[in-house]
Motif scaffolding. Structure first.
Motif, short mmCIF file in Angstrom:
data_model
loop_
_atom_site.label_atom_id
_atom_site.label_comp_id
_atom_site.label_asym_id
_atom_site.label_seq_id
_atom_site.Cartn_x
_atom_site.Cartn_y
_atom_site.Cartn_z
N ALA A 51 0.84 -1.20 0.00
CA ALA A 51 0.00 0.00 0.00
C ALA A 51 0.87 1.25 0.00
O ALA A 51 1.96 1.28 0.59
CB ALA A 51 -0.91 0.00 1.23
N ARG A 52 0.37 2.28 -0.67
CA ARG A 52 1.06 3.57 -0.75
C ARG A 52 0.12 4.65 -0.22
O ARG A 52 -1.04 4.73 -0.61
CB ARG A 52 1.45 3.89 -2.19
N LEU A 53 0.65 5.51 0.66
CA LEU A 53 -0.13 6.60 1.24
C LEU A 53 0.37 7.93 0.73
O LEU A 53 1.58 8.21 0.76
CB LEU A 53 -0.02 6.58 2.77
N LEU A 228 4.59 -0.97 3.30
CA LEU A 228 3.97 0.35 3.31
C LEU A 228 4.91 1.36 2.67
O LEU A 228 6.07 1.50 3.08
CB LEU A 228 3.64 0.78 4.75
N ASP A 229 4.41 2.07 1.68
CA ASP A 229 5.16 3.11 0.97
C ASP A 229 4.67 4.45 1.50
O ASP A 229 3.57 4.90 1.18
CB ASP A 229 4.89 2.96 -0.53
N LEU A 230 5.51 5.13 2.30
CA LEU A 230 5.09 6.30 3.06
C LEU A 230 5.96 7.51 2.75
O LEU A 230 7.11 7.37 2.32
CB LEU A 230 5.15 6.00 4.57
N VAL A 248 14.93 3.77 3.19
CA VAL A 248 14.57 4.88 2.31
C VAL A 248 14.82 4.45 0.87
O VAL A 248 15.92 4.01 0.52
CB VAL A 248 15.39 6.14 2.64
N VAL A 249 13.77 4.57 0.04
CA VAL A 249 13.87 4.23 -1.38
C VAL A 249 13.21 5.34 -2.17
O VAL A 249 12.02 5.62 -1.97
CB VAL A 249 13.19 2.88 -1.68
N TRP A 253 9.79 6.42 2.56
CA TRP A 253 10.09 5.42 3.58
C TRP A 253 9.28 4.15 3.28
O TRP A 253 8.06 4.20 3.21
CB TRP A 253 9.75 5.94 4.97
N ILE A 254 9.99 3.07 3.09
CA ILE A 254 9.37 1.78 2.79
C ILE A 254 9.47 0.92 4.05
O ILE A 254 10.56 0.49 4.43
CB ILE A 254 10.03 1.07 1.60
N ALA A 255 8.33 0.73 4.71
CA ALA A 255 8.28 -0.06 5.94
C ALA A 255 7.76 -1.46 5.62
O ALA A 255 6.74 -1.61 4.93
CB ALA A 255 7.38 0.60 6.97
#
Length: 771
Positions: A51-53, A228-230, A248-249, A253-255
């Motif tokens: 998911a991306r926010l 999660l793509d934040l 970090v990508v 921030w990729i959790a």
């Protein structure tokens, strides 16, 4: 054991159960009565979610891969899902309609949220599009505007034991934080955020209720792998259920989260079961202060050795009461950083006592979340391996803030997290059990709660006894805060000459002169809250079918807590612990219903108290015992008495030289008001210090609701006490449970002095206003 376990439940479905110590009586029926829950416990739902926010809009785009294993005994030809966020899409949803358009005290007029499925496919040798059969469902109320449940048809039925894989994409708008989900500024609590499969139950079909104002959640156990793509500001400040790592990508921030963690998946828990969870939630806030700790069983066992020994004696040598160490992360906001350790200690209290009594917390990690100022609606909610609390400034441990909510929500890791009851249909199976347990923990670790009164959000020690401003009409009228004037035709006109103001109220109330200290045992506070609505609905009622929210709260929280706390009076403390632990361990990672609890408890405790569960949990009966005593010296015989020869002769007056006193004659009446017949003890105390114990059994109470004791004794009766150990918390009026020959009056005078002082201050204050 009663045959009622084969009958239909309150919701009207046939349901089986485990059987108690009398199972051999009906053992021959078991083969012909398959346990739906025993089969359904094997349902499995494994999710992989990406998911991306978008940080500015709080719009979330996601896709998930779901592997579902049909553990029921039925072939399944469709799938039902929840879209919980749609409860906040408009004021015509079932949730907001039942809440009359309000969440808390506020009418919802903005900050809406929603969730929209964009595609759904069945994977296999060839992808098959299921979206053409997409249909919104309203199984509970038929409300057209409700969009919290949908279904899709399958091209072929899933056989028992068979697994299928789905791919689904969706988009969601997170709401302004509502009912424990959403955002407040950059704070995120993202719960019930993805299309989540319901629970299929043998012979009953899909258990997928709409999201009601009084309901929570129900889903199958499995595993979660979530990416999660934040936005970059959430670097190292976003955490999900299980264990979270990140990098970090491309400036974001990729959790990556795994629940249970990779370590937990590689081994069985202490009961020999595979570790699973039934939900996934995540949170983030750039302002989070991250504090890491470790719960260590040895430290708490050294602190409470008597509790460890009590558990060992109850469970016997075959049960290991030691617990694993657990990593604890506290996410707290800077202004409350000094409370981080208190959040941790309260979490440890829950991990220790709940684990000691009901089996260890099986996971590597737990996350404790402190919502920000203005995000109160995110507080006080439980999810597997992650929960939210709620606190305030200027609090102390003995105020139970944040201790009470932290112990309660950490406790939900056991009651709901590990024992996954249906919160729609039997919310009391976790909320009530948790309310019982958290009060036991708080009393042991923190002692009684100190009551305070707020002035300008500052806690002041003590309580007003004569009605504080806002708490009594006469007091409010005297202080000028609120005056109600009856007007013909128009009705009452309410005036507020002097509006509320913290420091003005402080000056007016003069708490140092008028307040009294108050300390409350949380276990007795459960009883006080139960008495607010003791007999409107049975405890065992579906959450949305209580008459109102007051009945829901009473029967989901304090009423079952009081019912459980009274049960040891009948079965004994050790048997009670064995029954509760047996239920907790037998139904770990599974879906018990009330009958399953009743059966498992009796099996583990080796008792037959079916009548108690039937009358207390499925009835609305109450009990109020009372005692009345008449006592006097036996009078001397006066008048004419017939002799053996038939003649009446006057009995002579006693000699003045006879110094022997006549014995005491007493009559004790014990009465029971209400329908509950509970076996209770009665203690008679005498002037020479001796006591006599009596029992009033259920059988005795069946014939009549009173018992009379008539005795003659050389020693004066000085006290009669019903339930002298105070083991029953169900008695609706304990003020009439005891009788004493001597009374004291100083307490009333002290109370009256404080009331007089308070109103005297009000008159002085009014006089001061006039100059």
């Amino acid at each position: 054991m009663s045959l009622r376990y084969l009958f239909r439940t309150r919701s009207g479905s046939a349901r089986g159960a485990s059987w108690g110590p009398l199972a051999f009586v009906v053992g021959g029926l078991l083969a012909a009565s398959p346990s739906a829950q025993g089969a359904d416990a094997a349902n499995r739902a494994d999710y992989r979610i990406e998911a991306r926010l978008e940080g500015e809009t709080k719009v979330l785009d996601g896709e998930l891969w779901l592997t579902w294993t049909n553990g029921s005994t039925d072939p399944v030809s469709d799938l039902w899902f929840h879209l919980y966020l749609n409860a906040f899409s408009n004021n015509r949803s079932t949730h907001l309609a039942e809440a009359r358009g309000k969440l808390g005290e506020h009418t919802v007029e903005s900050g809406w949220g929603w969730s929209r499925v964009e595609s759904i496919e069945l994977l296999g040798e060839a992808r098959e599009d299921l979206f053409p059969s997409f249909t919104y469902r309203r199984p509970d109320d038929g409300r057209e505007e409700d969009r919290t449940v949908f279904s899709v048809d399958l091209p072929r039925a899933v056989a028992p034991g068979e697994s299928i894989e789905l791919h689904l994409t969706w988009q969601a708008q997170l709401p302004r934080v509502r009912r424990r989900t959403g955002f407040k500024d950059d704070f995120l609590l993202v719960a019930q955020w993805f299309p989540k499969l319901g629970v299929y139950e043998s012979g009953r079909g899909w258990n997928s209720h709409q999201f009601h104002a009084n309901t929570e959640f129900y889903s199958d156990y499995g595993t979660y792998d979530v990416t999660l793509d934040l936005p970059a500001e959430y670097k190292d400040k976003a955490f999900g259920s299980g264990v979270t790592h990140g990098e970090v990508v491309g400036g974001r921030w990729i959790a990556t989260c795994r629940a249970p963690s990779a370590l937990d998946r590689d081994r069985e828990d202490a009961l020999g079961k595979q570790r699973l969870v039934h939900d996934f939630t995540w949170t983030g806030d750039p302002r989070f202060v991250v504090e890491n700790y470790t719960f260590r069983f040895a430290e708490w066992a050294e602190r409470f050795p008597d509790e460890v020994e009590r558990a060992r004696e109850a469970f016997g040598p075959d049960v290991e009461v030691g617990l694993r160490n657990v990593d604890v992360t506290v996410l707290i906001h800077p202004e409350r950083r000094r409370q981080a350790d208190r959040h941790f200690q309260a979490t440890c209290a829950a991990l220790f006592f709940y684990g000691l009594w009901f089996g260890e917390y099986p996971y590597q990690h737990v996350t404790v979340v402190d919502p920000p100022w203005g995000g109160r609606a995110a507080g006080g909610m439980e999810y597997p391996t992650l929960f939210t609390c709620g606190t305030r400034l200027f609090s102390t441990k003995d105020m139970y803030v944040p201790e009470s909510v932290t112990v309660h929500e950490a406790g939900h890791q056991f009651w709901y997290g590990l024992v996954g009851n249906n919160e729609f249909e039997a919310a009391w199976l976790d909320e009530g059990f948790n309310s019982y347990t958290d009060s036991e923990v708080l009393a042991r670790v923190y002692g009684p709660r100190r009551e305070t009164t707020d002035f300008a959000r500052l806690p002041i020690d003590g309580r007003a006894v004569g009605g504080a401003p806002g708490g009594g009409r006469f007091a409010d009228a005297l202080s000028g805060r609120s005056i109600s004037i009856p007007v013909p035709i128009l009705g009452a006109v309410d005036l507020t000459p002097i509006p509320a103001s913290g420091f003005l109220d402080l000056w007016r109330a003069q708490p140092a002169l008028t307040f009294v200290p108050e300390w409350t045992d949380p276990r007795w506070d459960d009883r006080a809250r139960y008495l607010r609505d003791a007999n409107t609905d049975p405890i065992d009622t579906r959450a949305w079918e209580y008459v109102d929210r007051s009945s829901y709260r009473s029967n989901s929280y304090p009423h079952p807590a009081v019912a459980l706390r009274s049960l040891p009076a009948i079965v004994g403390e050790a048997a009670f612990l064995r029954g509760m632990r047996h239920y907790a361990t037998e139904w770990r990672y599974a879906h018990p219903y009330p009958d399953d609890f009743f059966a498992a408890f009796q099996e583990g405790a080796e008792v037959d108290v079916d009548w108690y569960f039937r009358e207390v949990f499925r009835g609305t009966g109450t009990v109020d015992w009372s005692v009345a005593v008449q006592q006097e010296r036996r009078t001397d015989p006066l008048g004419y008495f017939q002799s053996e020869g038939g003649e009446f002769r006057e009995r002579p007056e006693p000699s003045v030289d006879d110094e022997t006193e006549n014995p005491w004659v007493y009559e004790v009446d014990i009465r029971r008001a209400g329908e509950l017949r509970l076996p209770v003890s009665i203690r008679l105390g005498f002037e020479d210090g001796s006591t006599e114990e009596m029992a009033w059994t259920r059988e005795d109470q069946a014939s009549r609701a009173w018992m009379r004791v008539e005795r003659t004794s050389d020693t004066k009766l000085v006290s009669v006490v019903i339930d002298p150990e105070r083991r029953y918390y169900l008695d609706t009026d304990m003020s009439n449970n005891q009788w004493y020959d001597a009374t004291e009056s100083i307490t009333g005078w002290r109370y009256g002095e404080r009331v007089l002082a308070q109103y005297q201050r009000y008159f002085h204050w009014i006089a001061g206003l006039g100059g």
